[in-house]
Design an enzyme around this catalytic site. Structure first.
Site, PDB file in Angstrom:
ATOM      1  N   ASP A  41       0.873  -1.163   0.000  1.00 56.90           N
ATOM      2  CA  ASP A  41       0.000   0.000   0.000  1.00 56.90           C
ATOM      3  C   ASP A  41       0.919   1.224   0.000  1.00 56.90           C
ATOM      4  OD1 ASP A  41      -2.304   1.697   0.668  1.00 56.90           O
ATOM      5  OD2 ASP A  41      -1.470   1.724   2.699  1.00 56.90           O
ATOM      6  N   ASP A  43      -0.226   5.096   1.026  1.00 60.69           N
ATOM      7  CA  ASP A  43      -0.531   6.073   2.068  1.00 60.69           C
ATOM      8  C   ASP A  43      -0.512   5.438   3.451  1.00 60.69           C
ATOM      9  OD1 ASP A  43      -0.994   8.497   0.554  1.00 60.69           O
ATOM     10  OD2 ASP A  43      -2.780   7.513  -0.254  1.00 60.69           O
TER      11      ASP A  43
END
Length: 297
Positions: A41, A43
């Site tokens: 991922d 953020d």
């Protein structure tokens, strides 16, 4: 295992099944570099959650709070955040309940952004002026650099799967000088007209809880890497656990979860789902330590 990966002794590390984790890390090392890929991922996973007691911005936040958004636009985007974010992280709601609400949130936010007539030429400056920060290491600046450098040097593919804004996060990586050829991003990208003005977001829409095969169809990314059957997965939400679903055959997978927020109430769920949980840890020390152990001859 702490002898091989001393970083696992950090106070931020929690592991429910140490023996199992030791076995996975051993297998990843034995299978070798040629079989490894990293799926992450962006953020709050590769980028920091907090700095100096304040929240660090996500790729959406960077845009939402930038000078190219009107005051009215900023207020509306903030209202959406205050309404939907508690739903996103509510441990008592099912994914089935959350999914349609996330689609609603992202769609409304993207529509608001389109109304702002954002210019492609402004993006680099927006990122430069933002407080975006990638996770660091024990010497402050070296965490993300070592992470990207190790993978690049060993030709290990890094797949970044993000519900954020692709154009923004690519610019963050570019400005950090770590956008290497082994990095591949799937995210929400903006489309601009001939005058460089934002007209819409390209589909399919990626939100926190649909990071799986449904939005990867047609990209064929994992098919090209079918021999890469060893996976290290990095995430910070329950939705990130499905990011490897597109990989044709997984032999070994190590799931590392960053538990950034509401630590006490979410700990149990994270320990059930991730092999290694890093609580309020703003560094990539543990990830880099494991990579170092796997990648050294």
């Amino acid at each position: 295992l702490c002898l091989q990966v001393p970083e696992l002794e950090k106070a931020t590390v929690r592991i429910r099944q140490p023996e199992r984790v030791r076995g996975i890390i051993q297998s990843l090392r034995e299978q070798g570099v040629a079989k490894l890929q990293v799926i992450s991922d962006f953020d709050m996973t590769l980028s920091r959650f907090g700095c100096n007691g304040r929240r660090c911005p996500t790729s959406h936040n960077i845009l939402d709070t930038s000078r190219v958004i009107s005051e009215d636009g900023k207020k509306k985007l903030k209202d959406l955040l205050h309404y939907y974010y508690p739903i996103e992280i509510d441990p008592n709601r099912t994914l089935e309940e959350k999914r349609p609400l996330m689609v609603e949130w992202w769609t409304k936010a993207h529509e608001l952004l389109v109304q702002q007539k954002i210019h492609k030429g402004d993006i680099a400056q927006i990122v430069r002026e933002s407080e975006a920060m990638l996770r660091y290491g024990h010497r402050m600046w070296d965490g993300f650099k070592e992470f990207f450098d190790q993978l690049h040097k060993n030709n290990v593919p890094l797949f970044i799967f993000s519900a954020g804004v692709g154009d923004i996060l690519e610019e963050i990586i570019r400005q950090a000088n770590v956008f290497y050829p082994n990095v591949n991003v799937v995210s929400n990208y903006m489309d601009f007209n001939d005058d460089g003005v934002l007209t819409h977001f390209r589909g399919p829409l990626i939100h926190t809880y649909n990071k799986n095969n449904t939005v990867l169809q047609g990209t064929g990314y994992f098919q090209q890497l079918s021999t890469r059957t060893s996976i290290i997965l990095l995430g910070d939400s329950m939705g990130d656990l499905t990011m490897a679903d597109g990989v044709p055959s997984v032999e070994n997978i190590l799931k590392i979860g960053f538990l950034n927020d509401k630590v006490e109430e979410r700990r149990g769920k994270y320990l059930d789902s991730y092999d290694i949980v890093l609580e309020s840890d703003e560094t990539l020390d543990v990830v880099n330590g494991i990579l170092r152990y796997i990648l050294t001859e």
